[in-house]
Design an enzyme around this catalytic site. Structure first.
Site, PDB file in Angstrom:
ATOM      1  N   SER A 276       3.585  -2.107  10.406  1.00  0.00           N
ATOM      2  CA  SER A 276       5.055  -2.174  10.551  1.00  0.00           C
ATOM      3  C   SER A 276       5.656  -3.508  10.134  1.00  0.00           C
ATOM      4  O   SER A 276       6.614  -3.993  10.738  1.00  0.00           O
ATOM      5  CB  SER A 276       5.453  -1.822  11.989  1.00  0.00           C
ATOM      6  OG  SER A 276       5.135  -0.470  12.248  1.00  0.00           O
TER       7      SER A 276
ATOM      8  N   HIS B  15      -9.625   1.312   5.278  1.00  0.00           N
ATOM      9  CA  HIS B  15      -8.311   1.502   5.920  1.00  0.00           C
ATOM     10  C   HIS B  15      -8.485   2.477   7.097  1.00  0.00           C
ATOM     11  O   HIS B  15      -9.249   3.434   7.028  1.00  0.00           O
ATOM     12  CB  HIS B  15      -7.300   2.032   4.915  1.00  0.00           C
ATOM     13  CG  HIS B  15      -5.898   1.976   5.413  1.00  0.00           C
ATOM     14  ND1 HIS B  15      -5.388   2.870   6.320  1.00  0.00           N
ATOM     15  CD2 HIS B  15      -4.892   1.111   5.153  1.00  0.00           C
ATOM     16  CE1 HIS B  15      -4.142   2.568   6.608  1.00  0.00           C
ATOM     17  NE2 HIS B  15      -3.813   1.493   5.911  1.00  0.00           N
TER      18      HIS B  15
ATOM     19  N   GLU C  62      -6.784   4.823   8.091  1.00  0.00           N
ATOM     20  CA  GLU C  62      -6.558   6.233   7.752  1.00  0.00           C
ATOM     21  C   GLU C  62      -7.782   6.827   7.067  1.00  0.00           C
ATOM     22  O   GLU C  62      -8.055   8.037   7.182  1.00  0.00           O
ATOM     23  CB  GLU C  62      -5.303   6.357   6.871  1.00  0.00           C
ATOM     24  CG  GLU C  62      -4.041   6.061   7.684  1.00  0.00           C
ATOM     25  CD  GLU C  62      -2.872   5.534   6.876  1.00  0.00           C
ATOM     26  OE1 GLU C  62      -1.841   5.194   7.477  1.00  0.00           O
ATOM     27  OE2 GLU C  62      -2.999   5.428   5.636  1.00  0.00           O
TER      28      GLU C  62
ATOM     29  N   GLY D 135       2.855   2.387  10.851  1.00  0.00           N
ATOM     30  CA  GLY D 135       3.836   3.464  10.716  1.00  0.00           C
ATOM     31  C   GLY D 135       4.645   3.737  11.969  1.00  0.00           C
ATOM     32  O   GLY D 135       5.374   4.724  12.042  1.00  0.00           O
TER      33      GLY D 135
ATOM     34  N   ASN E 183       0.870  -1.183   0.000  1.00  0.00           N
ATOM     35  CA  ASN E 183       0.000   0.000   0.000  1.00  0.00           C
ATOM     36  C   ASN E 183       0.908   1.234   0.000  1.00  0.00           C
ATOM     37  O   ASN E 183       1.480   1.594   1.022  1.00  0.00           O
ATOM     38  CB  ASN E 183      -0.898   0.006   1.241  1.00  0.00           C
ATOM     39  CG  ASN E 183      -1.712   1.286   1.364  1.00  0.00           C
ATOM     40  OD1 ASN E 183      -1.760   2.094   0.423  1.00  0.00           O
ATOM     41  ND2 ASN E 183      -2.353   1.476   2.504  1.00  0.00           N
ATOM     42  N   TRP E 184       1.038   1.853  -1.165  1.00  0.00           N
ATOM     43  CA  TRP E 184       1.953   2.987  -1.288  1.00  0.00           C
ATOM     44  C   TRP E 184       1.408   4.268  -0.659  1.00  0.00           C
ATOM     45  O   TRP E 184       2.106   5.282  -0.584  1.00  0.00           O
ATOM     46  CB  TRP E 184       2.294   3.249  -2.763  1.00  0.00           C
ATOM     47  CG  TRP E 184       3.279   2.286  -3.341  1.00  0.00           C
ATOM     48  CD1 TRP E 184       3.893   1.239  -2.708  1.00  0.00           C
ATOM     49  CD2 TRP E 184       3.756   2.278  -4.697  1.00  0.00           C
ATOM     50  NE1 TRP E 184       4.744   0.583  -3.579  1.00  0.00           N
ATOM     51  CE2 TRP E 184       4.680   1.199  -4.800  1.00  0.00           C
ATOM     52  CE3 TRP E 184       3.510   3.068  -5.818  1.00  0.00           C
ATOM     53  CZ2 TRP E 184       5.346   0.909  -5.987  1.00  0.00           C
ATOM     54  CZ3 TRP E 184       4.182   2.786  -7.015  1.00  0.00           C
ATOM     55  CH2 TRP E 184       5.078   1.720  -7.092  1.00  0.00           C
ATOM     56  N   LYS E 185       0.168   4.266  -0.262  1.00  0.00           N
ATOM     57  CA  LYS E 185      -0.469   5.441   0.341  1.00  0.00           C
ATOM     58  C   LYS E 185      -0.224   6.669  -0.567  1.00  0.00           C
ATOM     59  O   LYS E 185      -0.247   6.530  -1.799  1.00  0.00           O
ATOM     60  CB  LYS E 185       0.034   5.627   1.776  1.00  0.00           C
ATOM     61  CG  LYS E 185      -0.263   4.380   2.626  1.00  0.00           C
ATOM     62  CD  LYS E 185      -0.016   4.553   4.090  1.00  0.00           C
ATOM     63  CE  LYS E 185      -0.277   3.262   4.845  1.00  0.00           C
ATOM     64  NZ  LYS E 185      -0.048   3.382   6.293  1.00  0.00           N
TER      65      LYS E 185
ATOM     66  N   GLY F 252       2.923  -1.093   4.260  1.00  0.00           N
ATOM     67  CA  GLY F 252       3.046   0.330   3.908  1.00  0.00           C
ATOM     68  C   GLY F 252       4.498   0.679   3.635  1.00  0.00           C
ATOM     69  O   GLY F 252       5.043   0.368   2.561  1.00  0.00           O
ATOM     70  N   GLY F 253       5.161   1.239   4.630  1.00  0.00           N
ATOM     71  CA  GLY F 253       6.517   1.754   4.456  1.00  0.00           C
ATOM     72  C   GLY F 253       7.486   0.806   3.783  1.00  0.00           C
ATOM     73  O   GLY F 253       8.252   1.187   2.890  1.00  0.00           O
TER      74      GLY F 253
ATOM     75  N   GLU G 236      -5.173  -4.736  10.869  1.00  0.00           N
ATOM     76  CA  GLU G 236      -4.143  -3.710  11.032  1.00  0.00           C
ATOM     77  C   GLU G 236      -4.371  -2.967  12.346  1.00  0.00           C
ATOM     78  O   GLU G 236      -5.150  -2.003  12.397  1.00  0.00           O
ATOM     79  CB  GLU G 236      -4.226  -2.703   9.878  1.00  0.00           C
ATOM     80  CG  GLU G 236      -3.963  -3.294   8.509  1.00  0.00           C
ATOM     81  CD  GLU G 236      -3.475  -2.246   7.530  1.00  0.00           C
ATOM     82  OE1 GLU G 236      -3.994  -1.123   7.502  1.00  0.00           O
ATOM     83  OE2 GLU G 236      -2.513  -2.549   6.800  1.00  0.00           O
TER      84      GLU G 236
END
Ligand SMILES: O=C[C@H](O)COP(=O)(O)O
Length: 250
Positions: A212, A94, A96, A172, A9-11, A233-234, A166
């Protein structure tokens, strides 16, 4: 029995020109895979993903979708548009989106229905905030979110539904859930899916862990019987770490 899925997920990172270079390198360096890989970029990058990835085994998809089929909804993107772009997956719910856009379980369920109508598989996200876990209410909270977000959602088959657990406090932060805690929640999710759709269906739904994930912790997480992959993500933004995750997934 369940094919491992590693979804990046590149956000709101990268721009189409950078993505083109990244995706071309991924295509060049992709190892033979048993697992399934998917890239979930921001909407403007999807035409580039279609151009670069459509001849590869790497899937791609979106990070959100409109709850409407079409119409005067400025700024929204329909499931039909995502289908036309070749999306195989799309994230719904999600944390967010739930936090910054006040998305409710009912709205998430409508989004999941629009995706299924177009043959796109929802990756439905659930997970508790830290204060809920600290009160010992993580499972009740997460299952309430899950069942509320599945209200009226009837996938044709278990391969048409992916759940991502999640925990919000792990996103993050560099602080992932322990494999044991992830497994306990995934087991509870699978039990709830079994009560909702039947055991045979639930046994084949993939439940991803997100929060993470990185090449250091992924193997231990994947070793758990009810962890079927990662929503990353990251660690999906750098090609090397994403390839490392794919190698670990096998
Ligand atoms: O969708 C991905 C999750 O929000 C996890 O993000 P993260 O791997 O940067 O913690």
């Amino acid at each position: 029995m369940r094919r491992v899925l590693v979804a990046g997920n590149w956000k709101m990172h990268k721009v189409p020109s950078e993505a083109r270079v990244w995706l071309a390198e991924l295509k060049r360096l992709l190892p033979p895979l048993e697992a399934e890989a998917a890239i979930l970029p921001a909407f403007p990058i999807l035409p580039v993903a279609k151009e670069v990835l459509s001849e590869t085994q790497v899937a791609y998809g979106a990070q959100d979708v409109s709850a409407h089929r079409e119409g005067a909804y400025t700024g929204e993107v329909s499931a039909r548009m995502l289908k036309d772009l070749g999306c195989r997956y799309a994230i719904v719910g999600h944390s967010e989106r739930r936090r910054y856009h006040h998305e409710t379980d009912a709205l998430v369920a409508e989004k999941a229905k629009r995706l299924l109508e177009e043959g796109i598989t929802p990756i439905l996200c659930v997970g508790e905030p830290l204060e809920v876990r600290e009160r010992g209410e993580a499972e009740a909270y997460t299952l309430r979110q899950l069942l509320g977000s599945l209200e009226g959602v009837e996938p044709e088959g278990p391969e048409r539904l992916v759940i991502a657990y999640e925990p919000v406090w792990a996103i993050g932060t560099g602080k992932n859930a322990t494999p044991e805690d992830a497994e306990a929640m995934h087991r509870a999710i699978r039990k709830a899916l079994s009560e909702r759709y039947g055991e045979a269906f639930a046994s084949r739904v993939r439940i991803l862990y997100g929060g993470s994930v990185n090449p250091k912790n992924f193997a231990d997480l994947l070793s758990m019987p009810n962890v079927d992959g990662g929503l990353v993500g990251g660690a999906s933004l750098e090609l090397e770490s994403f390839l490392a995750l794919l190698r670990i997934a096998g």
